[in-house]
Design a protein around this motif. Structure first.
Motif, PDB file in Angstrom:
ATOM      1  N   UNK A  75      30.999  -2.316 -40.865  1.00 32.91           N
ATOM      2  CA  UNK A  75      31.533  -2.759 -41.956  1.00 32.91           C
ATOM      3  C   UNK A  75      31.808  -3.925 -42.279  1.00 32.91           C
ATOM      4  N   UNK A  76      33.393  -4.373 -41.735  1.00 29.45           N
ATOM      5  CA  UNK A  76      32.784  -6.036 -41.305  1.00 29.45           C
ATOM      6  C   UNK A  76      31.329  -6.852 -40.836  1.00 29.45           C
ATOM      7  N   UNK A  77      30.631  -6.187 -40.306  1.00 27.82           N
ATOM      8  CA  UNK A  77      29.441  -7.362 -40.102  1.00 27.82           C
ATOM      9  C   UNK A  77      28.529  -7.372 -40.901  1.00 27.82           C
ATOM     10  N   UNK A  83      27.632 -11.845 -47.263  1.00 27.85           N
ATOM     11  CA  UNK A  83      28.584 -13.541 -47.448  1.00 27.85           C
ATOM     12  C   UNK A  83      27.691 -14.337 -47.388  1.00 27.85           C
ATOM     13  N   UNK A  84      26.618 -14.352 -45.899  1.00 29.02           N
ATOM     14  CA  UNK A  84      25.491 -15.188 -45.916  1.00 29.02           C
ATOM     15  C   UNK A  84      24.545 -14.745 -46.809  1.00 29.02           C
ATOM     16  N   UNK A  85      24.499 -13.842 -47.150  1.00 20.40           N
ATOM     17  CA  UNK A  85      23.169 -13.175 -48.309  1.00 20.40           C
ATOM     18  C   UNK A  85      23.151 -13.756 -49.491  1.00 20.40           C
ATOM     19  N   UNK A 104      30.803  -7.434 -54.428  1.00 21.36           N
ATOM     20  CA  UNK A 104      30.848  -6.142 -54.079  1.00 21.36           C
ATOM     21  C   UNK A 104      32.017  -6.475 -52.746  1.00 21.36           C
ATOM     22  N   UNK A 105      31.369  -7.703 -51.818  1.00 23.95           N
ATOM     23  CA  UNK A 105      32.493  -8.068 -50.876  1.00 23.95           C
ATOM     24  C   UNK A 105      34.392  -8.217 -52.069  1.00 23.95           C
ATOM     25  N   UNK A 111      39.722 -10.230 -48.805  1.00 24.72           N
ATOM     26  CA  UNK A 111      40.013 -11.421 -47.601  1.00 24.72           C
ATOM     27  C   UNK A 111      38.991 -11.772 -46.308  1.00 24.72           C
ATOM     28  N   UNK A 112      37.907 -11.537 -46.798  1.00 24.11           N
ATOM     29  CA  UNK A 112      36.808 -11.424 -45.908  1.00 24.11           C
ATOM     30  C   UNK A 112      36.688 -13.091 -45.648  1.00 24.11           C
ATOM     31  N   UNK A 113      35.762 -13.277 -44.260  1.00 21.83           N
ATOM     32  CA  UNK A 113      35.788 -14.579 -44.244  1.00 21.83           C
ATOM     33  C   UNK A 113      35.262 -14.684 -44.216  1.00 21.83           C
TER      34      UNK A 113
END
Length: 187
Positions: A75-77, A83-85, A104-105, A111-113
């Protein structure tokens, strides 16, 4: 005789999720997993249907077994990849795609980096697009350099102050300068 019938009849009871019992006598624990465990709001969707299904499966897996380190890592990956997309969509000037991915993220992990910087970039690009539209409208309306804070020159200059490499603003500013030169030559 009627009293004997009431004693032999099964007591009436209703079973709710996780053992909440309404009624008399025994209780049951319902452990089946609902379909929508860990689901996102229906308005929060990824543009890619396969990614949406994969994310939903991971969310369900984590919701049913929060200690599943493999699912948490996946999930984290996936969130990092999203985020990169979103950043790539921002680079390609696809604001709606980037916005929906970041929504969505943020719904899954606020708090997703990398999400805050991507959100900031998206906001700046949205401002840039708004200023470019305002500059085009000002040019069409003949507000080339006046009024000072509502002219094509003003909006193109704001875009270039923020992003000196913006080609549309560079070309627009040249058009503003050419218009000003043409007006000066008429006097």
């Amino acid at each position: 005789p009627e009293d004997n019938l009431q004693e032999e009849a099964e007591p009436v009871r209703r079973v709710q999720r996780l053992g909440d019992v309404i009624g008399e006598s025994e209780w049951e624990l319902e452990l089946s997993v609902p379909q929508a465990v860990g689901s996102l709001p229906s308005t929060t969707r990824l543009p890619n249907v396969q990614q949406q299904e994969q994310l939903q499966a991971l969310l369900t897996q984590v919701a049913t077994n929060p200690e599943d380190q493999g699912a948490l890592m996946q999930l984290n990956s996936m969130l990092g990849d999203l985020v990169s997309e979103a950043n790539s969509a921002i680079d390609a000037n696809q604001l709606d795609v980037a916005r929906s991915i970041l929504d969505v993220v943020r719904a899954v992990n606020p708090s997703q980096p990398g999400i805050n910087s991507a959100q900031e970039r998206l906001g700046l690009l949205g401002q840039e697009q708004g200023r470019l539209q305002a500059a085009r409208s000002a040019m069409e309306a003949g507000r080339v350099d006046q009024p000072e804070d509502n002219s094509a020159w003003f909006f193109y200059r704001q875009v270039l102050d923020q992003n000196p490499a913006n080609e549309e603003a560079q070309v627009g500013l040249l058009a503003v300068q050419q218009d000003m030169i043409n007006r000066a030559l008429r006097f």
